[in-house]
Design a protein around this motif. Structure first.
Motif, PDB file in Angstrom:
ATOM      1  N   ASP A 196       0.900  -1.007  -0.203  1.00 47.45           N
ATOM      2  CA  ASP A 196       0.661   0.181  -0.263  1.00 47.45           C
ATOM      3  C   ASP A 196       0.930   0.857  -0.315  1.00 47.45           C
ATOM      4  O   ASP A 196       1.036   2.500  -0.763  1.00 47.45           O
ATOM      5  N   LYS A 197       2.037   1.440   0.635  1.00 46.75           N
ATOM      6  CA  LYS A 197       2.849   2.606   0.635  1.00 46.75           C
ATOM      7  C   LYS A 197       3.424   2.754  -0.186  1.00 46.75           C
ATOM      8  O   LYS A 197       4.097   3.702  -0.911  1.00 46.75           O
ATOM      9  N   ALA A 198       3.725   1.523  -1.294  1.00 47.40           N
ATOM     10  CA  ALA A 198       4.674   1.848  -2.581  1.00 47.40           C
ATOM     11  C   ALA A 198       3.578   2.429  -3.167  1.00 47.40           C
ATOM     12  O   ALA A 198       4.139   1.976  -4.731  1.00 47.40           O
ATOM     13  N   GLY A 199       2.575   1.665  -3.490  1.00 49.48           N
ATOM     14  CA  GLY A 199       1.512   2.421  -4.374  1.00 49.48           C
ATOM     15  C   GLY A 199       1.419   1.208  -5.084  1.00 49.48           C
ATOM     16  O   GLY A 199       1.076   1.015  -6.550  1.00 49.48           O
ATOM     17  N   VAL A 200       1.889  -0.314  -4.939  1.00 48.98           N
ATOM     18  CA  VAL A 200       1.509  -1.395  -5.813  1.00 48.98           C
ATOM     19  C   VAL A 200       0.262  -1.133  -6.092  1.00 48.98           C
ATOM     20  O   VAL A 200      -0.520  -1.711  -5.406  1.00 48.98           O
ATOM     21  N   ASP A 201      -0.385  -1.871  -7.306  1.00 50.87           N
ATOM     22  CA  ASP A 201      -1.221  -2.381  -7.885  1.00 50.87           C
ATOM     23  C   ASP A 201      -1.367  -4.011  -7.499  1.00 50.87           C
ATOM     24  O   ASP A 201      -0.667  -4.500  -8.561  1.00 50.87           O
ATOM     25  N   TYR A 202      -1.989  -4.172  -6.689  1.00 46.78           N
ATOM     26  CA  TYR A 202      -2.259  -5.747  -6.109  1.00 46.78           C
ATOM     27  C   TYR A 202      -3.835  -5.976  -5.891  1.00 46.78           C
ATOM     28  O   TYR A 202      -4.592  -4.883  -5.157  1.00 46.78           O
ATOM     29  N   LYS A 203      -4.054  -7.397  -6.091  1.00 44.82           N
ATOM     30  CA  LYS A 203      -5.146  -8.062  -5.552  1.00 44.82           C
ATOM     31  C   LYS A 203      -4.851  -9.491  -4.360  1.00 44.82           C
ATOM     32  O   LYS A 203      -3.684  -9.864  -5.052  1.00 44.82           O
ATOM     33  N   MET A 204      -5.216  -9.495  -3.297  1.00 43.03           N
ATOM     34  CA  MET A 204      -4.738 -10.224  -2.147  1.00 43.03           C
ATOM     35  C   MET A 204      -6.074 -11.047  -2.357  1.00 43.03           C
ATOM     36  O   MET A 204      -7.155 -10.408  -1.628  1.00 43.03           O
ATOM     37  N   TYR A 205      -5.586 -12.413  -2.499  1.00 46.46           N
ATOM     38  CA  TYR A 205      -7.324 -13.279  -1.469  1.00 46.46           C
ATOM     39  C   TYR A 205      -6.456 -14.410  -0.605  1.00 46.46           C
ATOM     40  O   TYR A 205      -5.856 -14.691  -0.679  1.00 46.46           O
ATOM     41  N   MET A 206      -7.275 -14.747  -0.334  1.00 47.40           N
ATOM     42  CA  MET A 206      -7.421 -15.577   1.178  1.00 47.40           C
ATOM     43  C   MET A 206      -8.187 -16.649   1.110  1.00 47.40           C
ATOM     44  O   MET A 206      -9.548 -16.462   0.928  1.00 47.40           O
ATOM     45  N   TYR A 207      -8.232 -17.872   0.506  1.00 47.50           N
ATOM     46  CA  TYR A 207      -8.657 -18.961   0.181  1.00 47.50           C
ATOM     47  C   TYR A 207      -9.594 -20.006   1.962  1.00 47.50           C
ATOM     48  O   TYR A 207      -8.094 -20.551   1.897  1.00 47.50           O
ATOM     49  N   GLU A 208      -9.908 -19.640   2.473  1.00 46.95           N
ATOM     50  CA  GLU A 208      -9.981 -20.237   3.816  1.00 46.95           C
ATOM     51  C   GLU A 208     -10.520 -21.901   3.965  1.00 46.95           C
ATOM     52  O   GLU A 208     -11.574 -22.191   2.555  1.00 46.95           O
ATOM     53  N   GLY A 209     -10.397 -22.168   4.656  1.00 47.82           N
ATOM     54  CA  GLY A 209      -9.921 -24.076   4.968  1.00 47.82           C
ATOM     55  C   GLY A 209      -8.757 -24.620   4.013  1.00 47.82           C
ATOM     56  O   GLY A 209      -9.243 -25.958   3.788  1.00 47.82           O
ATOM     57  N   ALA A 210      -8.346 -23.958   3.087  1.00 45.02           N
ATOM     58  CA  ALA A 210      -7.246 -24.265   1.854  1.00 45.02           C
ATOM     59  C   ALA A 210      -5.992 -24.680   2.134  1.00 45.02           C
ATOM     60  O   ALA A 210      -5.637 -23.421   3.216  1.00 45.02           O
ATOM     61  N   GLN A 211      -5.118 -25.583   2.320  1.00 44.10           N
ATOM     62  CA  GLN A 211      -4.140 -25.671   3.033  1.00 44.10           C
ATOM     63  C   GLN A 211      -2.939 -24.847   2.485  1.00 44.10           C
ATOM     64  O   GLN A 211      -3.132 -24.722   1.305  1.00 44.10           O
ATOM     65  N   HIS A 212      -1.797 -24.802   2.600  1.00 46.14           N
ATOM     66  CA  HIS A 212      -0.388 -24.721   1.696  1.00 46.14           C
ATOM     67  C   HIS A 212      -0.698 -25.425   1.039  1.00 46.14           C
ATOM     68  O   HIS A 212      -0.596 -26.893   0.578  1.00 46.14           O
ATOM     69  N   ALA A 213      -0.083 -25.483  -0.447  1.00 45.99           N
ATOM     70  CA  ALA A 213      -0.279 -26.305  -0.951  1.00 45.99           C
ATOM     71  C   ALA A 213      -1.992 -26.683  -1.988  1.00 45.99           C
ATOM     72  O   ALA A 213      -2.053 -27.902  -2.630  1.00 45.99           O
ATOM     73  N   PHE A 214      -3.005 -25.935  -1.824  1.00 40.18           N
ATOM     74  CA  PHE A 214      -3.507 -25.821  -1.949  1.00 40.18           C
ATOM     75  C   PHE A 214      -4.182 -26.389  -3.781  1.00 40.18           C
ATOM     76  O   PHE A 214      -4.703 -26.628  -3.962  1.00 40.18           O
ATOM     77  N   PHE A 215      -3.378 -26.012  -4.894  1.00 38.09           N
ATOM     78  CA  PHE A 215      -3.491 -26.057  -5.689  1.00 38.09           C
ATOM     79  C   PHE A 215      -2.660 -27.109  -6.072  1.00 38.09           C
ATOM     80  O   PHE A 215      -3.307 -27.072  -7.928  1.00 38.09           O
ATOM     81  N   ASN A 216      -1.857 -27.766  -6.170  1.00 39.53           N
ATOM     82  CA  ASN A 216      -0.989 -28.764  -6.430  1.00 39.53           C
ATOM     83  C   ASN A 216      -2.009 -30.126  -6.554  1.00 39.53           C
ATOM     84  O   ASN A 216      -2.478 -30.736  -5.442  1.00 39.53           O
ATOM     85  N   ASP A 217      -3.029 -30.680  -7.660  1.00 38.21           N
ATOM     86  CA  ASP A 217      -4.039 -31.846  -7.873  1.00 38.21           C
ATOM     87  C   ASP A 217      -3.504 -33.032  -7.827  1.00 38.21           C
ATOM     88  O   ASP A 217      -3.617 -33.868  -7.864  1.00 38.21           O
ATOM     89  N   SER A 218      -1.274 -32.830  -7.696  1.00 36.05           N
ATOM     90  CA  SER A 218      -1.149 -34.556  -7.683  1.00 36.05           C
ATOM     91  C   SER A 218      -1.017 -34.682  -5.932  1.00 36.05           C
ATOM     92  O   SER A 218       0.070 -35.933  -5.978  1.00 36.05           O
ATOM     93  N   ASN A 219      -1.360 -33.688  -5.446  1.00 41.77           N
ATOM     94  CA  ASN A 219      -0.600 -33.767  -3.778  1.00 41.77           C
ATOM     95  C   ASN A 219      -2.148 -34.022  -3.393  1.00 41.77           C
ATOM     96  O   ASN A 219      -3.043 -33.547  -3.003  1.00 41.77           O
ATOM     97  N   PRO A 220      -2.970 -34.880  -3.023  1.00 42.62           N
ATOM     98  CA  PRO A 220      -4.347 -35.422  -2.975  1.00 42.62           C
ATOM     99  C   PRO A 220      -4.818 -34.969  -1.701  1.00 42.62           C
ATOM    100  O   PRO A 220      -5.670 -34.426  -0.138  1.00 42.62           O
ATOM    101  N   ASP A 221      -3.935 -35.187  -0.027  1.00 38.15           N
ATOM    102  CA  ASP A 221      -3.758 -34.541   0.390  1.00 38.15           C
ATOM    103  C   ASP A 221      -3.492 -32.972   1.436  1.00 38.15           C
ATOM    104  O   ASP A 221      -4.154 -32.645   2.311  1.00 38.15           O
ATOM    105  N   ARG A 222      -3.429 -32.211   0.188  1.00 34.71           N
ATOM    106  CA  ARG A 222      -3.620 -30.724   0.055  1.00 34.71           C
ATOM    107  C   ARG A 222      -4.446 -29.988  -0.370  1.00 34.71           C
ATOM    108  O   ARG A 222      -4.843 -28.387  -0.511  1.00 34.71           O
TER     109      ARG A 222
END
Length: 244
Positions: A196-222
């Protein structure tokens, strides 16, 4: 060895006839860096997207992600950060150990070199984005810090850069976090304040209930299907806007 679950979770076949894929090399800080390249077959100039792997090296899952990106209409390239150490071994535990042997500064410069390579490639439009997962999410943030000509950055989780480095970021950012990843999430308030201070253009999303590596569909545990699909939809929409 590489688990067969990679093949089972594969969304785009390695021999998909809609794509041209190959292993290439580009000049980096440490010498020639090996990378996996994927682009729509017969396409002309395209915007480029770098895909940075997790701390297990250039595994089939990341190559699959590069193919998914290519099918969205981009020249995708997934560098092998372990190129200076002989490339990613098949054993994932060995790969994880080798990641810890890398020189961090040289590794970041290898990814910065990937940006330069793609922005000046005659098969690209000169627009370049970067996305990465876990360790690769951290490297994506570092690439944004050190490559002022990067157009868009999409880190999935990963540690944050130092606050004093944030003003160096010129790329627009889309930042994905996992709700259950407390260690990394602890750094979000300071990172957000610096953005915010630097004026970077960004969007940030939090995926509730999701673990680290939640995108990795080869890792069924996550893997978290709902979060992964939503993050992907947002990522592609972001690239469509920022790399046009």
């Amino acid at each position: 060895m590489i688990d067969e679950k990679y093949a089972m979770s594969q969304m785009v076949s390695a021999d998909d006839d809609r794509l041209d894929t190959e292993y290439i090399q580009y000049p980096g800080e440490t010498g020639e860096v090996r990378a996996y390249s994927a682009r729509p077959k017969g396409a002309g100039e395209l915007a480029a997207v770098i895909v940075i792997h997790e701390n297990r090296g250039l595994q089939p899952h990341i190559e699959d992600v590069a193919r998914r990106v290519a099918l969205e209409g981009y020249a995708a390239m997934a560098p092998d950060a372990l190129s200076p150490l002989g490339g990613t071994p098949k054993d994932m535990d060995e790969a994880r150990s080798k990641i810890r042997e890398l020189d961090r500064n040289a590794t970041v410069k290898n990814f910065v070199a990937a940006v330069k390579y793609l922005k000046t490639n005659p098969q690209t439009t000169g627009k370049a984005g970067c996305m990465g997962f876990c360790w690769g999410g951290s490297m994506t943030k570092q690439t944004a810090v050190h490559a002022p000509d990067l157009d868009a950055a999409v880190p999935f989780y990963g540690s944050q850069p130092e606050p004093e480095d944030v003003p160096k970021i010129k790329a627009d950012m889309l930042i994905h976090y996992a709700g259950l990843y407390e260690r990394i999430n602890a750094g979000i308030p300071e990172f957000k304040a610096a953005l915010d201070k630097a004026g970077v253009d960004y969007k940030m999303y939090m995926y509730e209930g999701a673990q680290h590596a939640f995108f990795n569909d080869s890792n069924p545990d996550r893997y978290h299907e709902e979060a992964a699909k939503l993050a992907w939809k947002r990522t592609i929409a972001f690239f469509k806007e920022k790399l046009a």
